[in-house]
Design a protein around this motif. Sequence first.
Motif, PDB file in Angstrom:
ATOM      1  N   THR A  95     -23.345   9.715 -34.580  1.00 26.02           N
ATOM      2  CA  THR A  95     -22.500   8.684 -33.946  1.00 26.02           C
ATOM      3  C   THR A  95     -21.124   8.614 -34.597  1.00 26.02           C
ATOM      4  OG1 THR A  95     -23.167   6.952 -35.496  1.00 26.02           O
ATOM      5  CG2 THR A  95     -24.532   7.202 -33.523  1.00 26.02           C
ATOM      6  N   GLY A  96     -20.204   8.007 -33.859  1.00 23.66           N
ATOM      7  CA  GLY A  96     -18.868   7.768 -34.404  1.00 23.66           C
ATOM      8  C   GLY A  96     -18.918   6.786 -35.561  1.00 23.66           C
ATOM      9  N   THR A  97     -19.847   5.843 -35.459  1.00 25.50           N
ATOM     10  CA  THR A  97     -20.017   4.900 -36.560  1.00 25.50           C
ATOM     11  C   THR A  97     -20.379   5.649 -37.839  1.00 25.50           C
ATOM     12  OG1 THR A  97     -20.674   3.113 -35.083  1.00 25.50           O
ATOM     13  CG2 THR A  97     -21.403   2.948 -37.367  1.00 25.50           C
TER      14      THR A  97
ATOM     15  N   HIS B 254     -12.360  -1.011 -34.740  1.00 29.40           N
ATOM     16  CA  HIS B 254     -13.783  -0.767 -34.503  1.00 29.40           C
ATOM     17  C   HIS B 254     -14.551  -0.806 -35.822  1.00 29.40           C
ATOM     18  CE1 HIS B 254     -17.395   1.464 -33.161  1.00 29.40           C
ATOM     19  NE2 HIS B 254     -17.046   1.102 -31.946  1.00 29.40           N
TER      20      HIS B 254
ATOM     21  N   GLU C  29      -6.510   3.679 -36.002  1.00 27.93           N
ATOM     22  CA  GLU C  29      -7.345   3.955 -34.820  1.00 27.93           C
ATOM     23  C   GLU C  29      -6.460   4.412 -33.663  1.00 27.93           C
ATOM     24  OE1 GLU C  29     -10.451   0.930 -34.301  1.00 27.93           O
ATOM     25  OE2 GLU C  29     -10.159   1.079 -32.145  1.00 27.93           O
TER      26      GLU C  29
ATOM     27  N   ASN D  97      -9.101   0.960 -29.413  1.00 26.52           N
ATOM     28  CA  ASN D  97     -10.027   0.438 -28.404  1.00 26.52           C
ATOM     29  C   ASN D  97      -9.700  -1.007 -28.014  1.00 26.52           C
ATOM     30  OD1 ASN D  97     -12.277  -0.611 -27.074  1.00 26.52           O
ATOM     31  ND2 ASN D  97     -13.754   0.537 -28.272  1.00 26.52           N
TER      32      ASN D  97
ATOM     33  N   ASP E 118      -9.567   6.962 -37.207  1.00 25.96           N
ATOM     34  CA  ASP E 118     -10.661   6.808 -36.260  1.00 25.96           C
ATOM     35  C   ASP E 118     -10.131   7.276 -34.910  1.00 25.96           C
ATOM     36  OD1 ASP E 118     -12.612   6.110 -34.506  1.00 25.96           O
ATOM     37  OD2 ASP E 118     -12.801   4.027 -35.158  1.00 25.96           O
TER      38      ASP E 118
ATOM     39  N   ALA F 130     -11.904   8.305 -32.301  1.00 27.43           N
ATOM     40  CA  ALA F 130     -13.029   8.381 -31.349  1.00 27.43           C
ATOM     41  C   ALA F 130     -12.521   8.849 -29.978  1.00 27.43           C
ATOM     42  CB  ALA F 130     -13.706   7.022 -31.229  1.00 27.43           C
ATOM     43  N   ARG F 131     -11.354   8.316 -29.587  1.00 32.35           N
ATOM     44  CA  ARG F 131     -10.740   8.715 -28.305  1.00 32.35           C
ATOM     45  C   ARG F 131      -9.398   9.413 -28.521  1.00 32.35           C
ATOM     46  NH1 ARG F 131     -13.032   3.825 -27.349  1.00 32.35           N
ATOM     47  NH2 ARG F 131     -14.775   3.830 -25.867  1.00 32.35           N
TER      48      ARG F 131
ATOM     49  N   LYS G 275     -18.085  10.053 -25.421  1.00 31.92           N
ATOM     50  CA  LYS G 275     -17.303   9.137 -24.584  1.00 31.92           C
ATOM     51  C   LYS G 275     -16.674   9.928 -23.434  1.00 31.92           C
ATOM     52  CE  LYS G 275     -17.130   5.774 -28.118  1.00 31.92           C
ATOM     53  NZ  LYS G 275     -16.468   5.137 -29.248  1.00 31.92           N
TER      54      LYS G 275
HETATM   55  C1  LIG Z   1     -16.986   4.196 -29.843  1.00 26.85           C
HETATM   56  C2  LIG Z   1     -16.131   4.115 -31.020  1.00 26.85           C
HETATM   57  C3  LIG Z   1     -16.562   4.559 -32.277  1.00 26.85           C
HETATM   58  C4  LIG Z   1     -17.933   5.121 -32.548  1.00 26.85           C
HETATM   59  O1  LIG Z   1     -18.931   4.572 -31.829  1.00 26.85           O
HETATM   60  P1  LIG Z   1     -20.439   5.096 -31.770  1.00 26.85           P
HETATM   61  O2  LIG Z   1     -20.963   4.242 -30.682  1.00 26.85           O
HETATM   62  O3  LIG Z   1     -21.036   4.787 -33.112  1.00 26.85           O
HETATM   63  O4  LIG Z   1     -20.453   6.547 -31.475  1.00 26.85           O
HETATM   64  C5  LIG Z   1     -15.666   4.509 -33.309  1.00 26.85           C
HETATM   65  N1  LIG Z   1     -14.417   4.049 -33.129  1.00 26.85           N
HETATM   66  C6  LIG Z   1     -13.973   3.629 -31.944  1.00 26.85           C
HETATM   67  C7  LIG Z   1     -12.566   3.177 -31.808  1.00 26.85           C
HETATM   68  C8  LIG Z   1     -14.804   3.624 -30.852  1.00 26.85           C
HETATM   69  O5  LIG Z   1     -14.353   3.187 -29.672  1.00 26.85           O
END
Ligand SMILES: *Cc1c(COP(=O)(O)O)cnc(C)c1O
Length: 346
Positions: free
Chosen positions: A57-59, A83, A140, A144, A173, A175-176, A204
């Motif tokens: 996961t991104g987390t 996030h 980030e 988000n 971060d 993620a996107r 995503k």
């Molecule tokens: C979705 C997201 C993550 C990681 O999310 P997971 O659901 O753990 O994969 C990390 N940072 C941002 C900004 C996100 O939108």
Amino acid sequence: MIDLRSDTVTKPSAAMRAAIANAEVGDDVFADDPTVNRLEERVATLLGKEAAVYVPTGTMANQIALRAHTEPGDIVITEALSHIIHHEGGAPAALAGVSITPLPGRYGVITADQVRAVAPRLDPDVPPGLVQPASLVTLENTHNEAGGTIWPLEALREVVAAAGSLGLGVHLDGARLWNAAAATGIAESEYADGFDTVTVCFSKGLGAPVGSALAGRKDLIDRARRFKAMYGGGFRQAGIIAAGALYGLENNRDRLVEDHANARRFAEAVATMDGIDVDLEAVQTNMTYFDVPEAPLFEQRCREAGVDLLALGPQRVRAVFHLDVSAADTGRAIDVLSGVAADHLR
Ligand SMILES: *Cc1c(COP(=O)(O)O)cnc(C)c1O
């Protein structure tokens, strides 16, 4: 049902499923899963980094980065709506043992001056123990909660340079990050330049079922691998899902601009509806956040009418566009919201 809750809801396409079915696999913990290794190399190259590690996961990617950069008791400086603070289960405190200095951003963007103002002095005259050390700044992109907003490259570079001159690590971060690159034409590696570590997600907009990666300096990625194992992230024949991630990377990045166009069209339509507030300046990629009275009730009525949104607060609603939402779906979603809004706000 048109599902606009998140871009994580995408289902693997037939072609992606074929890639998954045919994936060569090994054991991720023994580092001999060829598909995972291929994905890690591809991501490192795309981001201009020495190494990368695939994680569930991104987390986990963010949290092994935080843990790799810090010691318990350190301070991490980050944007207040990030996030990492709000959606990762309190992991910075629980797992890395760090405290956070949140800085209010504008559309997710903080300035070098803000970082300099809160970073503890490295002055040798200050007795050790008087000031807690900060060790890391995280940013980030896209941001988000700020609306899927994009960091201007210059602003990003100023903060990275300021952090460097303060002796702080920098983590992105991303993620996107794919969405930022698709929207601006600036390569992911340009955005990633100067960062010690970068998180990217495959689950995503790229449409893969599972997985994220952390890329960065080799020594930090090696250290992060230890925490991946500690956090239970050694996922054996992970090549099965890494094949989906690779497929998404190669096939679904260019089309992200379609999601951005749908989000924009949706936002502009919703902005004309009485009782709904949209900050169109924040609509830069695949997300639309808007304010409406009694958001949870509005969400429920839209769901009954066939559009699934996400109410994130008493007045805040989010709609996210992704590869399972076509332009025609977007038109239908606009019609549904228009009908519900007329009724809801009477
Ligand atoms: C979705 C997201 C993550 C990681 O999310 P997971 O659901 O753990 O994969 C990390 N940072 C941002 C900004 C996100 O939108």
